[in-house]
Scaffold this active site. Structure first.
Site, PDB file in Angstrom:
ATOM      1  N   SER A  12       1.857  -2.021   2.514  1.00  0.00           N
ATOM      2  CA  SER A  12       2.330  -2.714   1.497  1.00  0.00           C
ATOM      3  C   SER A  12       2.759  -1.582   0.605  1.00  0.00           C
ATOM      4  CB  SER A  12       1.110  -3.409   1.150  1.00  0.00           C
ATOM      5  OG  SER A  12       1.461  -4.171   0.073  1.00  0.00           O
ATOM      6  N   PRO A  13       4.148  -1.302   0.626  1.00  0.00           N
ATOM      7  CA  PRO A  13       4.559  -0.493  -0.489  1.00  0.00           C
ATOM      8  C   PRO A  13       4.443  -1.059  -1.873  1.00  0.00           C
ATOM      9  CG  PRO A  13       6.421  -1.604   0.708  1.00  0.00           C
ATOM     10  CD  PRO A  13       5.102  -2.106   1.475  1.00  0.00           C
ATOM     11  N   ASP A  55       4.379  -5.234   4.553  1.00  0.00           N
ATOM     12  CA  ASP A  55       4.095  -6.438   3.666  1.00  0.00           C
ATOM     13  C   ASP A  55       5.080  -6.366   2.449  1.00  0.00           C
ATOM     14  OD1 ASP A  55       2.742  -8.346   1.974  1.00  0.00           O
ATOM     15  OD2 ASP A  55       1.702  -6.831   1.175  1.00  0.00           O
TER      16      ASP A  55
HETATM   17  C1  LIG Z   1       0.657  -2.177  -3.052  1.00  0.00           C
HETATM   18  S1  LIG Z   1      -0.218  -0.616  -3.050  1.00  0.00           S
HETATM   19  C2  LIG Z   1      -1.172  -0.536  -1.450  1.00  0.00           C
HETATM   20  C3  LIG Z   1      -2.616  -1.399  -1.647  1.00  0.00           C
HETATM   21  C4  LIG Z   1      -3.088  -1.309  -0.222  1.00  0.00           C
HETATM   22  N1  LIG Z   1      -2.439  -1.863   0.763  1.00  0.00           N
HETATM   23  C5  LIG Z   1      -4.394  -1.578  -0.406  1.00  0.00           C
HETATM   24  O1  LIG Z   1      -5.013  -2.534   0.323  1.00  0.00           O
HETATM   25  O2  LIG Z   1      -5.335  -0.868  -1.168  1.00  0.00           O
HETATM   26  C6  LIG Z   1       0.697   0.490  -3.001  1.00  0.00           C
HETATM   27  C7  LIG Z   1       0.385   1.966  -3.066  1.00  0.00           C
HETATM   28  O3  LIG Z   1       1.504   2.932  -3.008  1.00  0.00           O
HETATM   29  C8  LIG Z   1       1.441   4.213  -3.718  1.00  0.00           C
HETATM   30  N2  LIG Z   1       2.427   4.932  -3.618  1.00  0.00           N
HETATM   31  C9  LIG Z   1       3.421   4.794  -4.448  1.00  0.00           C
HETATM   32  N3  LIG Z   1       4.493   5.636  -4.006  1.00  0.00           N
HETATM   33  C10 LIG Z   1       3.942   6.479  -3.166  1.00  0.00           C
HETATM   34  C11 LIG Z   1       4.419   7.701  -2.522  1.00  0.00           C
HETATM   35  N4  LIG Z   1       5.836   8.193  -2.555  1.00  0.00           N
HETATM   36  N5  LIG Z   1       3.715   8.152  -1.705  1.00  0.00           N
HETATM   37  C12 LIG Z   1       2.494   7.614  -1.312  1.00  0.00           C
HETATM   38  N6  LIG Z   1       1.922   6.635  -1.984  1.00  0.00           N
HETATM   39  C13 LIG Z   1       2.738   6.021  -2.992  1.00  0.00           C
HETATM   40  C14 LIG Z   1       1.018   3.627  -5.103  1.00  0.00           C
HETATM   41  O4  LIG Z   1       0.178   4.449  -5.669  1.00  0.00           O
HETATM   42  C15 LIG Z   1       0.131   2.325  -4.733  1.00  0.00           C
HETATM   43  O5  LIG Z   1      -1.280   2.676  -4.399  1.00  0.00           O
END
Ligand SMILES: C[S@@+](CC[C@H](N)C(=O)[O-])C[C@H]1O[C@@H](n2cnc3c(N)ncnc32)[C@H](O)[C@@H]1O
Length: 277
Positions: A12-13, A55
């Site tokens: 889920s990005p 997602d």
């Molecule tokens: C929608 S949240 C995911 C939540 C997860 N599905 C959960 O159930 O806890 C998206 C996450 O992507 C991380 N994120 C954003 N850019 C990223 C990158 N380039 N590499 C790794 N993580 C990244 C954010 O910090 C965030 O925690």
């Protein structure tokens, strides 16, 4: 990461939200360019019959009560990727009954839109026949179906012009689920939240309910398979993979979320009169 080693990328990005989360969100306008930098790597590390499940919630156009198409445009871009595209195996919809009625201006003030309570989930694959079995995600039959199985029913044509064969009444040990997952992420006292509170770590603000990853891990992998979540947040995907006997890799760029995620796997402190769990 080597080529073709992952069975399932389930993630889920960050969405292109108008009201941004603390971890930062891309704008709808630049979303596709941002995501596509990851897409070719996702394709490279997937096994030939592996799947990419994304997602991705929808969002609103800035300043007006119309929907952005960014998540559809992303899907199109992935399916038109050159030289080798992803295939859309199936679209899924996650209905979250606990979603708040936003944006307030359109939903609760002017009352001209209803609650947006559904995320799209794109199930993409490298090949047209990714590994999958709906036998692994059967749901218990409803009482009406149990009664039909007990009492029999009339095979033959229906008003809809479908012809129901007599094989339809076979007991397959459960119903084949639809492409809709209903799950609310309202747990306020689960182990993760409790342990974050104890460790004074701020919990992740956008966690999956376990039902969402659980469904796709069972449907698209077998025990021992390798699951990757490249935007892992609090690592619900890894926890479900572990529980279901799959191997997993989680990546997350904000270190505090990873510290919280590790608490999902830490043993409970020993009870005064017993061993630790
Ligand atoms: C929608 S949240 C995911 C939540 C997860 N599905 C959960 O159930 O806890 C998206 C996450 O992507 C991380 N994120 C954003 N850019 C990223 C990158 N380039 N590499 C790794 N993580 C990244 C954010 O910090 C965030 O925690």
């Amino acid at each position: 990461m080597p080529d073709a080693c992952i069975d399932l990328i389930l993630t889920s990005p960050p969405f292109a939200l108008r009201r941004k989360k603390a971890y930062g969100n891309e704008d709808a306008e630049s979303y596709q360019k941002w995501f596509m930098e990851f897409a070719s790597e996702f394709r490279r590390v997937l096994r030939p019959r592996g799947s990419l499940v994304i997602d991705i919630g929808g969002t609103w156009t800035k300043g007006q009560p119309t929907r952005s198409l960014y998540h559809v445009q992303l899907l199109m871009a992935l399916c038109e990727m050159r030289p080798r595209p992803f295939h859309l195996a199936q679209d899924f919809y996650w209905y979250n009954p606990a979603k708040l009625p936003t944006p307030a201006q359109w939903v609760t003030v002017e009352r001209i839109r209803v609650k947006d309570a559904v995320d799209t989930i794109w199930w993409l694959a490298k090949s047209t026949r990714p590994n999958a079995s709906n036998r692994r995600v059967l749901t218990p039959y409803k009482p009406a179906m149990q009664a039909l199985l007990r009492n029999g029913y009339n095979a033959g044509p229906r008003p809809s012009e479908h012809v129901i064969s007599d094989k339809w009444a076979r007991d397959n040990q459960g119903a084949i689920p639809p492409n809709i997952i209903i799950a609310a992420n309202t747990a306020s006292n689960d182990r993760y939240l409790r342990r974050c509170r104890e460790a004074d770590i701020r919990p992740h603000p956008a966690r999956f309910p376990s039902e969402v990853p659980s469904f796709f891990i069972r449907f698209l992998t077998t025990p021992g398979g390798l699951v990757l979540d490249p935007f892992a947040g609090s690592n619900v995907v890894g926890q479900e993979a572990e529980r279901l006997g799959r191997r997993w890799i989680a990546m997350e760029k904000h270190e505090p979320y990873l510290r919280g995620a590790t608490l999902r796997f830490a043993a409970e402190p020993a009870a005064p009169d017993g061993p630790s769990r």
